[in-house]
Motif scaffolding. Sequence first.
Motif, PDB file in Angstrom:
ATOM      1  N   LEU A  74       0.826  -1.202   0.000  1.00 47.98           N
ATOM      2  CA  LEU A  74       0.000   0.000   0.000  1.00 47.98           C
ATOM      3  C   LEU A  74       0.863   1.256   0.000  1.00 47.98           C
ATOM      4  O   LEU A  74       0.474   2.285  -0.554  1.00 47.98           O
ATOM      5  CB  LEU A  74      -0.927  -0.003   1.216  1.00 47.98           C
ATOM      6  N   LEU A  75       2.030   1.158   0.625  1.00 44.64           N
ATOM      7  CA  LEU A  75       2.960   2.285   0.690  1.00 44.64           C
ATOM      8  C   LEU A  75       4.359   1.721   0.908  1.00 44.64           C
ATOM      9  O   LEU A  75       4.536   0.776   1.680  1.00 44.64           O
ATOM     10  CB  LEU A  75       2.578   3.214   1.845  1.00 44.64           C
ATOM     11  N   GLY A  76       5.334   2.282   0.208  1.00 41.23           N
ATOM     12  CA  GLY A  76       6.709   1.840   0.386  1.00 41.23           C
ATOM     13  C   GLY A  76       7.099   0.736  -0.580  1.00 41.23           C
ATOM     14  O   GLY A  76       6.637   0.676  -1.720  1.00 41.23           O
ATOM     15  N   ARG A  77       7.922  -0.192  -0.100  1.00 44.49           N
ATOM     16  CA  ARG A  77       8.490  -1.236  -0.954  1.00 44.49           C
ATOM     17  C   ARG A  77       8.640  -2.521  -0.149  1.00 44.49           C
ATOM     18  O   ARG A  77       9.044  -2.503   1.024  1.00 44.49           O
ATOM     19  CB  ARG A  77       9.856  -0.786  -1.467  1.00 44.49           C
ATOM     20  N   TYR A  78       8.308  -3.648  -0.798  1.00 41.67           N
ATOM     21  CA  TYR A  78       8.539  -4.955  -0.187  1.00 41.67           C
ATOM     22  C   TYR A  78       8.903  -5.933  -1.291  1.00 41.67           C
ATOM     23  O   TYR A  78       8.171  -6.073  -2.277  1.00 41.67           O
ATOM     24  CB  TYR A  78       7.311  -5.453   0.580  1.00 41.67           C
ATOM     25  N   GLY A  79      10.046  -6.625  -1.132  1.00 42.88           N
ATOM     26  CA  GLY A  79      10.480  -7.583  -2.137  1.00 42.88           C
ATOM     27  C   GLY A  79      10.633  -6.903  -3.480  1.00 42.88           C
ATOM     28  O   GLY A  79      11.306  -5.880  -3.619  1.00 42.88           O
ATOM     29  N   SER A  80       9.953  -7.446  -4.503  1.00 48.79           N
ATOM     30  CA  SER A  80      10.044  -6.897  -5.850  1.00 48.79           C
ATOM     31  C   SER A  80       8.973  -5.847  -6.135  1.00 48.79           C
ATOM     32  O   SER A  80       8.910  -5.306  -7.243  1.00 48.79           O
ATOM     33  CB  SER A  80       9.904  -8.027  -6.878  1.00 48.79           C
ATOM     34  N   ALA A 128       6.879  -2.230  -5.390  1.00 42.53           N
ATOM     35  CA  ALA A 128       7.024  -0.884  -4.841  1.00 42.53           C
ATOM     36  C   ALA A 128       5.797  -0.065  -5.200  1.00 42.53           C
ATOM     37  O   ALA A 128       5.337  -0.073  -6.345  1.00 42.53           O
ATOM     38  CB  ALA A 128       8.278  -0.207  -5.383  1.00 42.53           C
ATOM     39  N   SER A 129       5.258   0.653  -4.239  1.00 43.52           N
ATOM     40  CA  SER A 129       4.103   1.506  -4.473  1.00 43.52           C
ATOM     41  C   SER A 129       4.505   2.709  -5.316  1.00 43.52           C
ATOM     42  O   SER A 129       5.612   3.244  -5.181  1.00 43.52           O
ATOM     43  CB  SER A 129       3.525   1.975  -3.135  1.00 43.52           C
ATOM     44  N   ALA A 130       3.579   3.153  -6.154  1.00 42.34           N
ATOM     45  CA  ALA A 130       3.804   4.362  -6.948  1.00 42.34           C
ATOM     46  C   ALA A 130       3.609   5.621  -6.124  1.00 42.34           C
ATOM     47  O   ALA A 130       3.975   6.714  -6.563  1.00 42.34           O
ATOM     48  CB  ALA A 130       2.855   4.383  -8.143  1.00 42.34           C
ATOM     49  N   ILE A 131       3.055   5.494  -4.907  1.00 45.51           N
ATOM     50  CA  ILE A 131       2.855   6.638  -4.024  1.00 45.51           C
ATOM     51  C   ILE A 131       4.176   6.940  -3.315  1.00 45.51           C
ATOM     52  O   ILE A 131       4.777   6.053  -2.704  1.00 45.51           O
ATOM     53  CB  ILE A 131       1.755   6.351  -2.989  1.00 45.51           C
ATOM     54  N   ALA A 132       4.622   8.176  -3.396  1.00 46.37           N
ATOM     55  CA  ALA A 132       5.872   8.564  -2.727  1.00 46.37           C
ATOM     56  C   ALA A 132       5.607   8.750  -1.243  1.00 46.37           C
ATOM     57  O   ALA A 132       4.844   9.638  -0.855  1.00 46.37           O
ATOM     58  CB  ALA A 132       6.408   9.851  -3.340  1.00 46.37           C
ATOM     59  N   PRO A 133       6.203   7.936  -0.371  1.00 46.75           N
ATOM     60  CA  PRO A 133       5.955   8.092   1.061  1.00 46.75           C
ATOM     61  C   PRO A 133       6.626   9.362   1.588  1.00 46.75           C
ATOM     62  O   PRO A 133       7.657   9.788   1.066  1.00 46.75           O
ATOM     63  CB  PRO A 133       6.585   6.833   1.673  1.00 46.75           C
ATOM     64  N   PRO A 134       6.052   9.989   2.610  1.00 47.78           N
ATOM     65  CA  PRO A 134       6.631  11.224   3.135  1.00 47.78           C
ATOM     66  C   PRO A 134       7.903  11.015   3.943  1.00 47.78           C
ATOM     67  O   PRO A 134       8.633  11.973   4.220  1.00 47.78           O
ATOM     68  CB  PRO A 134       5.511  11.777   4.019  1.00 47.78           C
ATOM     69  N   TYR A 193       3.853   0.001   4.354  1.00 49.85           N
ATOM     70  CA  TYR A 193       2.514  -0.335   4.835  1.00 49.85           C
ATOM     71  C   TYR A 193       1.978  -1.408   3.903  1.00 49.85           C
ATOM     72  O   TYR A 193       1.828  -1.184   2.701  1.00 49.85           O
ATOM     73  CB  TYR A 193       1.631   0.910   4.834  1.00 49.85           C
ATOM     74  N   LEU A 194       1.719  -2.601   4.448  1.00 49.79           N
ATOM     75  CA  LEU A 194       1.368  -3.775   3.657  1.00 49.79           C
ATOM     76  C   LEU A 194       0.024  -4.335   4.106  1.00 49.79           C
ATOM     77  O   LEU A 194      -0.322  -4.283   5.290  1.00 49.79           O
ATOM     78  CB  LEU A 194       2.425  -4.874   3.818  1.00 49.79           C
ATOM     79  N   ALA A 195      -0.725  -4.897   3.154  1.00 47.17           N
ATOM     80  CA  ALA A 195      -1.925  -5.674   3.449  1.00 47.17           C
ATOM     81  C   ALA A 195      -1.623  -7.124   3.075  1.00 47.17           C
ATOM     82  O   ALA A 195      -1.254  -7.409   1.938  1.00 47.17           O
ATOM     83  CB  ALA A 195      -3.118  -5.151   2.656  1.00 47.17           C
ATOM     84  N   VAL A 196      -1.764  -8.036   4.031  1.00 49.18           N
ATOM     85  CA  VAL A 196      -1.319  -9.415   3.865  1.00 49.18           C
ATOM     86  C   VAL A 196      -2.500 -10.365   4.055  1.00 49.18           C
ATOM     87  O   VAL A 196      -3.295 -10.204   4.990  1.00 49.18           O
ATOM     88  CB  VAL A 196      -0.203  -9.754   4.880  1.00 49.18           C
ATOM     89  N   ARG A 197      -2.587 -11.365   3.167  1.00 44.52           N
ATOM     90  CA  ARG A 197      -3.579 -12.425   3.314  1.00 44.52           C
ATOM     91  C   ARG A 197      -2.870 -13.767   3.349  1.00 44.52           C
ATOM     92  O   ARG A 197      -2.085 -14.074   2.452  1.00 44.52           O
ATOM     93  CB  ARG A 197      -4.588 -12.401   2.168  1.00 44.52           C
ATOM     94  N   LEU A 198      -3.154 -14.552   4.386  1.00 43.94           N
ATOM     95  CA  LEU A 198      -2.577 -15.883   4.528  1.00 43.94           C
ATOM     96  C   LEU A 198      -3.702 -16.899   4.702  1.00 43.94           C
ATOM     97  O   LEU A 198      -4.672 -16.641   5.417  1.00 43.94           O
ATOM     98  CB  LEU A 198      -1.652 -15.950   5.740  1.00 43.94           C
TER      99      LEU A 198
END
Length: 281
Positions: A154-160, A162-168, A173-178
């Motif tokens: 949702l915001l930032g970068r994880y693994g491969s 990256a959000s297109a929103i520039a964080p301040p 900020y991630l949404a995870v489903r397991l």
Amino acid sequence: MTLALAPSPPARPARAIVQRTLGRTHGFITRLMSPSDLGEILKPFVFLDLFDHEGAPSNFALHPHSGIATLTYVAEGAVSYIDPDDSRGTLPAGGVEWMQAGRGMWHGGGLNTEGRTRGFQLWIALPPQLELGPTISLYQAPEDVPQDGPARVLLGRYGSAASAIAPPSPINYLAVRLKAGERWRYQPPAGHTVLWAAVASGVLSSPDKLRHGDLAAFEPSSEAVAFEALADTEFVLGSAAPHEHDLVLGYYSVHTSPDALRDGEAHISAIRTRLVQEGRL
């Protein structure tokens, strides 16, 4: 001759949960974090609301913000929005609304679709160089939110991904489903010593059990956290570099100094005058 085996290194202890809460519920909104409690510990994350609505439509009138950014994530259903330019639209499940208030803005919206609507709204404190800056409004359709494995960024970068929103500031900020029985390990980037997770549905072990509506704040550290779903589970997770500034609070605003708060609130008031003249308030 008997060879002695070298002792095994001690197991690394799990990164501990230092605080947890079920928040305070009013109607269909549960406030899991605010500046007077976990927001002071977890800043730049300062507010987190979990909304879960089913029934008659509910609309939110135009209201102001300054000094913060808000990110709304819809897990199920849809929400409507009215942005600062009076543009209107609907954010479907999986979509993201980013509103960087800067010096001040007014916006609104509502839960006006049939069926159930669930999701989170997060408030992030802006650093001094942005808290009196311009307003930014961005909307991402579900297909535009990048994903790596079970995590949607949702915001930032994880693994491969990256959000297109520039964080301040340095923020993930991630949404995870397991699915039940699945395991997932989150290694925060260097410097992200702030870490929390909040459960939208299901049961999560990390290793303490977290259930629907739980928010857990982890000890300040750079260590990874391992999660295991004990049932099909949805949760959001935030990590960040610490916000090294005071939280100076207005009713709808968060700033780093009294002077910045006065400036933001004065700008909000000036916008209100214009909105009244235009017949929008």
